[in-house]
Design a protein around this motif. Structure first.
Motif, PDB file in Angstrom:
ATOM      1  N   ALA A 135      -5.288   5.771  -4.249  1.00  0.00           N
ATOM      2  CA  ALA A 135      -4.055   6.422  -3.780  1.00  0.00           C
ATOM      3  C   ALA A 135      -3.354   5.562  -2.732  1.00  0.00           C
ATOM      4  O   ALA A 135      -2.117   5.470  -2.732  1.00  0.00           O
ATOM      5  N   GLY A 136      -4.115   4.942  -1.858  1.00  0.00           N
ATOM      6  CA  GLY A 136      -3.514   4.071  -0.843  1.00  0.00           C
ATOM      7  C   GLY A 136      -2.782   2.899  -1.467  1.00  0.00           C
ATOM      8  O   GLY A 136      -1.686   2.518  -1.025  1.00  0.00           O
ATOM      9  N   ALA A 137      -3.353   2.315  -2.514  1.00  0.00           N
ATOM     10  CA  ALA A 137      -2.691   1.204  -3.207  1.00  0.00           C
ATOM     11  C   ALA A 137      -1.411   1.678  -3.886  1.00  0.00           C
ATOM     12  O   ALA A 137      -0.378   0.997  -3.828  1.00  0.00           O
ATOM     13  N   ALA A 138      -1.466   2.844  -4.513  1.00  0.00           N
ATOM     14  CA  ALA A 138      -0.270   3.387  -5.164  1.00  0.00           C
ATOM     15  C   ALA A 138       0.833   3.618  -4.139  1.00  0.00           C
ATOM     16  O   ALA A 138       2.001   3.290  -4.369  1.00  0.00           O
ATOM     17  N   GLN A 139       0.461   4.184  -3.008  1.00  0.00           N
ATOM     18  CA  GLN A 139       1.441   4.441  -1.953  1.00  0.00           C
ATOM     19  C   GLN A 139       2.024   3.135  -1.413  1.00  0.00           C
ATOM     20  O   GLN A 139       3.239   3.010  -1.254  1.00  0.00           O
ATOM     21  N   ALA A 140       1.174   2.149  -1.163  1.00  0.00           N
ATOM     22  CA  ALA A 140       1.628   0.861  -0.628  1.00  0.00           C
ATOM     23  C   ALA A 140       2.569   0.145  -1.596  1.00  0.00           C
ATOM     24  O   ALA A 140       3.449  -0.603  -1.162  1.00  0.00           O
ATOM     25  N   GLN A 141       2.399   0.395  -2.882  1.00  0.00           N
ATOM     26  CA  GLN A 141       3.244  -0.267  -3.884  1.00  0.00           C
ATOM     27  C   GLN A 141       4.442   0.578  -4.287  1.00  0.00           C
ATOM     28  O   GLN A 141       5.138   0.253  -5.249  1.00  0.00           O
ATOM     29  N   GLY A 142       4.690   1.672  -3.563  1.00  0.00           N
ATOM     30  CA  GLY A 142       5.900   2.455  -3.774  1.00  0.00           C
ATOM     31  C   GLY A 142       5.880   3.378  -4.981  1.00  0.00           C
ATOM     32  O   GLY A 142       6.944   3.720  -5.509  1.00  0.00           O
ATOM     33  N   ALA A 143       4.706   3.804  -5.411  1.00  0.00           N
ATOM     34  CA  ALA A 143       4.618   4.730  -6.540  1.00  0.00           C
ATOM     35  C   ALA A 143       5.244   6.076  -6.175  1.00  0.00           C
ATOM     36  O   ALA A 143       5.408   6.409  -4.989  1.00  0.00           O
ATOM     37  N   SER A 144       5.553   6.846  -7.184  1.00  0.00           N
ATOM     38  CA  SER A 144       6.113   8.184  -6.961  1.00  0.00           C
ATOM     39  C   SER A 144       5.073   9.071  -6.276  1.00  0.00           C
ATOM     40  O   SER A 144       3.868   8.817  -6.347  1.00  0.00           O
ATOM     41  N   ASP A 145       5.558  10.136  -5.648  1.00  0.00           N
ATOM     42  CA  ASP A 145       4.648  11.076  -4.987  1.00  0.00           C
ATOM     43  C   ASP A 145       3.652  11.683  -5.978  1.00  0.00           C
ATOM     44  O   ASP A 145       2.476  11.846  -5.658  1.00  0.00           O
ATOM     45  N   THR A 146       4.124  12.012  -7.178  1.00  0.00           N
ATOM     46  CA  THR A 146       3.225  12.623  -8.154  1.00  0.00           C
ATOM     47  C   THR A 146       2.153  11.640  -8.609  1.00  0.00           C
ATOM     48  O   THR A 146       0.999  12.026  -8.810  1.00  0.00           O
ATOM     49  N   LEU A 147       2.501  10.362  -8.740  1.00  0.00           N
ATOM     50  CA  LEU A 147       1.507   9.367  -9.135  1.00  0.00           C
ATOM     51  C   LEU A 147       0.509   9.120  -8.009  1.00  0.00           C
ATOM     52  O   LEU A 147      -0.695   8.972  -8.260  1.00  0.00           O
ATOM     53  N   ILE A 148       0.969   9.105  -6.778  1.00  0.00           N
ATOM     54  CA  ILE A 148       0.052   8.956  -5.637  1.00  0.00           C
ATOM     55  C   ILE A 148      -0.945  10.112  -5.634  1.00  0.00           C
ATOM     56  O   ILE A 148      -2.153   9.905  -5.482  1.00  0.00           O
ATOM     57  N   ALA A 149      -0.454  11.327  -5.827  1.00  0.00           N
ATOM     58  CA  ALA A 149      -1.348  12.494  -5.869  1.00  0.00           C
ATOM     59  C   ALA A 149      -2.327  12.385  -7.030  1.00  0.00           C
ATOM     60  O   ALA A 149      -3.525  12.668  -6.871  1.00  0.00           O
TER      61      ALA A 149
END
Length: 179
Positions: free
Chosen positions: A33-47
């Motif tokens: 999740a941290g990697a997804a967030q750092a790479q600007g993924a959507s909120d739903t993908l981070i979750a």
């Protein structure tokens, strides 16, 4: 009990297990999740990245590598708490591994030994008909992105592990939303 409280309890218990990787499953999902967030993924993908292995925590493992059908059980658990944009990538992330191994044969060699083993327990790479059906799913691209975040970032040691509290507001915002 909020979804964050439920997740915290699962992470503190069965999330401390290790299924053949150098990190616990709780660390694995937090890193993903941290990697997804750092790479600007959507909120739903981070979750979805944060929740993708919850299925490992819902029953007893099949073997030393966890619950092989954890995508299905985890996806159902997530679907009770979130909309399909979060639940479907969770449900499909095992299929995404099978898909990636089918469309990119070199992908298999980049998997950890534990993921290579579980692939054999999850019906191996997809066939042509399975690929077409998977690509027809509205959420297949998010499932593939989740899988890549998981395999590329979720198993790294020596990387600072985010905390669940870093994602609490996001989870509470998305919980029981039709997103």
């Amino acid at each position: 009990m909020s979804v964050v409280d439920e997740l915290a309890a699962l992470m503190a218990d069965k999330g401390q297990r290790n299924y053949g990787e150098n990190v616990t499953i709780a660390e694995h999902v937090l890193l993903t999740a941290g990697a997804a967030q750092a790479q600007g993924a959507s909120d739903t993908l981070i979750a979805a990245c944060l929740l993708h292995d919850v299925g490992h925590w819902l029953d007893e493992p099949d073997d030393d590598f966890g619950i092989h059908a954890h995508g299905d059980t985890g996806g159902a658990w997530v679907a009770e708490r979130f909309g399909p944009a979060v639940a479907e990538p969770v449900r499909l992330h095992v299929e995404a591994k099978r898909y990636l191994c089918a469309v990119d044969p070199e992908y298999h060699d980049r998997l950890s030994p534990a993921s290579q083993y579980t692939l054999t327990q999850q019906n191996g790479p997809m066939g042509i008909d399975e690929i077409a059906a998977f690509e027809a799913n509205k959420y297949f691209q998010d499932a593939v992105a989740l899988r890549v975040f998981e395999d590329d970032h979720g198993k790294k040691t020596g990387t600072p592990v985010p905390l669940l509290k870093d994602f609490a507001a996001l989870l509470l915002q998305l919980a029981n939303d039709d997103c």
